[in-house]
Write a protein that holds these residues in place. Structure first.
Motif, PDB file in Angstrom:
ATOM      1  N   SER A   1       0.708  -1.191   0.009  1.00  0.00           N
ATOM      2  CA  SER A   1      -0.257   0.037  -0.005  1.00  0.00           C
ATOM      3  C   SER A   1       0.966   1.049   0.074  1.00  0.00           C
ATOM      4  CB  SER A   1      -0.978  -0.003   1.247  1.00  0.00           C
ATOM      5  OG  SER A   1      -0.202  -0.044   2.401  1.00  0.00           O
TER       6      SER A   1
ATOM      7  N   ASN B   1       0.715   5.466   1.221  1.00  0.00           N
ATOM      8  CA  ASN B   1       0.168   6.450   1.852  1.00  0.00           C
ATOM      9  C   ASN B   1       0.556   7.666   1.358  1.00  0.00           C
ATOM     10  OD1 ASN B   1      -0.884   8.456   3.534  1.00  0.00           O
ATOM     11  ND2 ASN B   1      -0.478   7.274   5.504  1.00  0.00           N
TER      12      ASN B   1
ATOM     13  N   ARG C   1      -0.340  10.705   1.805  1.00  0.00           N
ATOM     14  CA  ARG C   1      -0.088  11.880   2.649  1.00  0.00           C
ATOM     15  C   ARG C   1       1.404  11.909   3.169  1.00  0.00           C
ATOM     16  NH1 ARG C   1      -4.699  10.690   6.292  1.00  0.00           N
ATOM     17  NH2 ARG C   1      -5.938  10.082   4.669  1.00  0.00           N
ATOM     18  N   THR C   2       1.745  10.828   3.637  1.00  0.00           N
ATOM     19  CA  THR C   2       3.076  10.587   4.114  1.00  0.00           C
ATOM     20  C   THR C   2       4.076  10.184   3.097  1.00  0.00           C
ATOM     21  OG1 THR C   2       2.791   8.060   4.700  1.00  0.00           O
ATOM     22  CG2 THR C   2       2.298  10.022   6.348  1.00  0.00           C
TER      23      THR C   2
ATOM     24  N   ARG D   1       3.964   0.990   2.424  1.00  0.00           N
ATOM     25  CA  ARG D   1       3.552   0.014   3.381  1.00  0.00           C
ATOM     26  C   ARG D   1       3.142  -1.523   3.010  1.00  0.00           C
ATOM     27  NH1 ARG D   1      -0.689   2.066   6.358  1.00  0.00           N
ATOM     28  NH2 ARG D   1      -0.161   0.326   8.270  1.00  0.00           N
TER      29      ARG D   1
ATOM     30  N   ARG E   1      -5.331   5.474   4.348  1.00  0.00           N
ATOM     31  CA  ARG E   1      -3.670   5.240   4.450  1.00  0.00           C
ATOM     32  C   ARG E   1      -3.362   4.420   3.202  1.00  0.00           C
ATOM     33  NH1 ARG E   1      -4.009   4.898  10.385  1.00  0.00           N
ATOM     34  NH2 ARG E   1      -3.561   6.885  11.174  1.00  0.00           N
TER      35      ARG E   1
END
Length: 195
Positions: free
Chosen positions: A34, A36, A38-39, A43, A117
């Motif tokens: 996955s 994210n 935003r960050t 992951r 996320r």
């Protein structure tokens, strides 16, 4: 170093195709995990170094272009929406079964459901409660992931070295496959019911 490896791959592909570096405006990375946004962190990935904070901006800086990252199953759903079975559908779910893991992409009117996320499609981690099992706490990967498919095939005498091999063998000779296809279909329906 994953950043250096990806930069090298892009440089090699660019050289092989004869595309000048200044013509590359976007590099898209598909991952079995996955992302994210935003960050800007990857992951749920098994590739060493890919979950390192700052990796994606480092790759973008090294390439001098925008770098997009998305789940490999989401990218397959994008292809199905544009050119495949999902072209005319209001929405669809694409269930991905592979040796390495399970994935799910959900498309609703052309928009992919990614989750807060980026991990909405990581269904292999979806917990199951199995009161009749010695483990009692399982996840969907234990039910019909690659290793589970191979174990079910061995139990039913279905030959093959990979999950795809055993499913093909069972489909080619369903009478010799015993209960393999029925049990596998039942297990997969658990994951589809959740979707």
């Amino acid at each position: 170093d994953p950043a250096a490896a990806l930069v090298d791959v892009v440089a090699r592909l660019r050289a092989e195709s004869g595309v000048p570096a200044d013509r590359i405006r976007h590099v898209q990375i598909g991952i079995a995990g996955s992302f994210n946004p935003r960050t800007r962190t990857i992951r749920h990935v098994d590739v060493p170094g890919f979950a390192r904070t700052g990796l994606v901006p480092e790759i973008a800086a090294a390439l001098g272009t925008h770098v997009g990252v998305d789940n490999d199953v989401n990218l397959a759903a994008v292809a199905e929406r544009r050119r495949g079975a999902g072209r005319d559908a209001d929405g669809f779910a694409l269930l991905w079964l592979s040796q390495e893991g399970l994935g799910l992409a959900i498309d609703i009117e052309g928009a992919l459901i990614r989750g807060a996320r980026g991990g909405a499609g990581e269904i292999g981690y979806m917990p199951l409660y199995a009161p009749d099992s010695a483990q009692r706490k399982l996840d969907l990967q234990h039910l019909f992931g690659g290793a589970a498919i191979l174990e079910l095939a061995r139990d039913n005498g279905v030959p093959g070295a990979t999950p795809a091999d055993v499913v093909r063998a069972a489909a080619d000779d369903p009478t010799a496959a015993g209960d393999f296809l029925t049990v596998l279909a039942d297990r997969i329906s658990v994951g589809l019911a959740a979707a």
